[in-house]
Design a protein around this motif. Structure first.
Motif, short mmCIF file in Angstrom:
data_model
loop_
_atom_site.label_atom_id
_atom_site.label_comp_id
_atom_site.label_asym_id
_atom_site.label_seq_id
_atom_site.Cartn_x
_atom_site.Cartn_y
_atom_site.Cartn_z
N GLN A 2 -3.09 -3.68 -10.53
CA GLN A 2 -4.36 -3.47 -10.91
C GLN A 2 -4.67 -5.04 -9.24
N ALA A 3 -3.60 -5.91 -8.73
CA ALA A 3 -4.05 -7.03 -7.66
C ALA A 3 -4.22 -6.16 -6.22
N ILE A 4 -2.12 -4.70 -6.33
CA ILE A 4 -2.52 -4.10 -4.74
C ILE A 4 -4.20 -3.12 -4.42
N ASP A 6 -6.88 -4.00 -5.86
CA ASP A 6 -7.64 -4.59 -5.86
C ASP A 6 -7.70 -4.89 -3.58
N PHE A 7 -6.40 -5.29 -3.47
CA PHE A 7 -6.38 -5.62 -2.00
C PHE A 7 -6.08 -4.54 -1.16
N GLU A 10 -9.83 -3.68 -0.94
CA GLU A 10 -10.75 -4.91 -0.28
C GLU A 10 -10.37 -4.78 1.64
N LEU A 101 -5.09 -11.90 -2.45
CA LEU A 101 -5.08 -11.20 -3.60
C LEU A 101 -4.40 -10.43 -4.04
N LEU A 102 -2.82 -10.15 -2.44
CA LEU A 102 -1.73 -10.13 -4.00
C LEU A 102 -0.66 -11.15 -4.59
N PRO A 103 -0.52 -11.20 -5.56
CA PRO A 103 0.56 -11.95 -5.87
C PRO A 103 1.57 -12.79 -4.43
N GLY A 107 2.32 -11.04 -0.88
CA GLY A 107 0.74 -11.14 0.27
C GLY A 107 1.68 -12.79 0.72
#
Length: 192
Positions: A2-4, A6-7, A10, A101-103, A107
């Motif tokens: 999900q973080a990827i 979301d990034f 964005e 936004l990434l781990p 990031g």
């Protein structure tokens, strides 16, 4: 995952950041995402002219992230004078937010690439900065000086801004551009 996602969603916003130069043979202005993509291809194409030992993969990754901060700050024309410290501080805050936004394991390296480009001290960053400075020149030469004329940018200002970093990062490219810029001056491609 999900973080990827979301990034990536964005950074999709980079497509909405309009620059001050039109696409070749078009009335539409380019966006920062198109600019970054084109720089990556230009760098790859210039590989035979890059200094020996350059890690071209690193250069390309650097060019793909170098304008990410413009999602929050907008684009600043390369030939603007003054106010760079404030703009760079705002961009740093933006990239910290966006790469955050990434781990951290993903990031952090992207932020380090952005910072390396901004510091322009490594051979890869010096080459990447040369490529970044060259692309607006190439588009303006192809567009009869469109953004130079529209924004009152003189030949001297262009040479002062782009000459040193291009010559430092890719001397062959500067030798090519120096001749084309002199021809453009004779053809009145500049705004002042």
């Amino acid at each position: 995952m999900q973080a990827i996602v979301d990034f990536i969603l964005e950074v999709d916003r980079l497509k909405a950041v309009t620059r001050k130069i039109r696409l070749r043979d078009s009335d539409r202005y380019e966006n920062s995402a198109e600019h970054s993509w084109q720089l990556a291809l230009l760098a790859s194409s210039l590989a035979p002219h890059a200094p020996a030992g350059i890690d071209m993969d690193r250069v390309i990754r650097m060019l793909l992230v170098h304008d990410i901060g413009e999602i929050d700050t907008g684009d600043t024309m390369a030939f603007v004078e003054g106010g760079w410290e404030e703009r760079k501080a705002a961009e740093l805050a933006a990239v910290r937010r966006i790469f955050g936004l990434l781990p951290a394991s993903e990031g952090g390296p992207l932020l380090a690439l952005w910072q390396e480009f901004d510091d322009a001290q490594t051979p890869e960053a010096i080459f990447a900065n040369a490529v970044d400075r060259a692309m607006p020149v190439l588009l303006n030469l192809a567009n009869q000086g469109q953004s130079w004329r529209e924004n009152g940018i003189s030949h001297e200002r262009v040479v002062r801004r782009v000459g040193p970093p291009i010559e430092a990062g890719c001397p062959a490219l500067w030798r090519y551009l120096e001749v084309r810029l002199a021809e453009a001056r004779e053809r009145e491609f500049f705004g002042a």
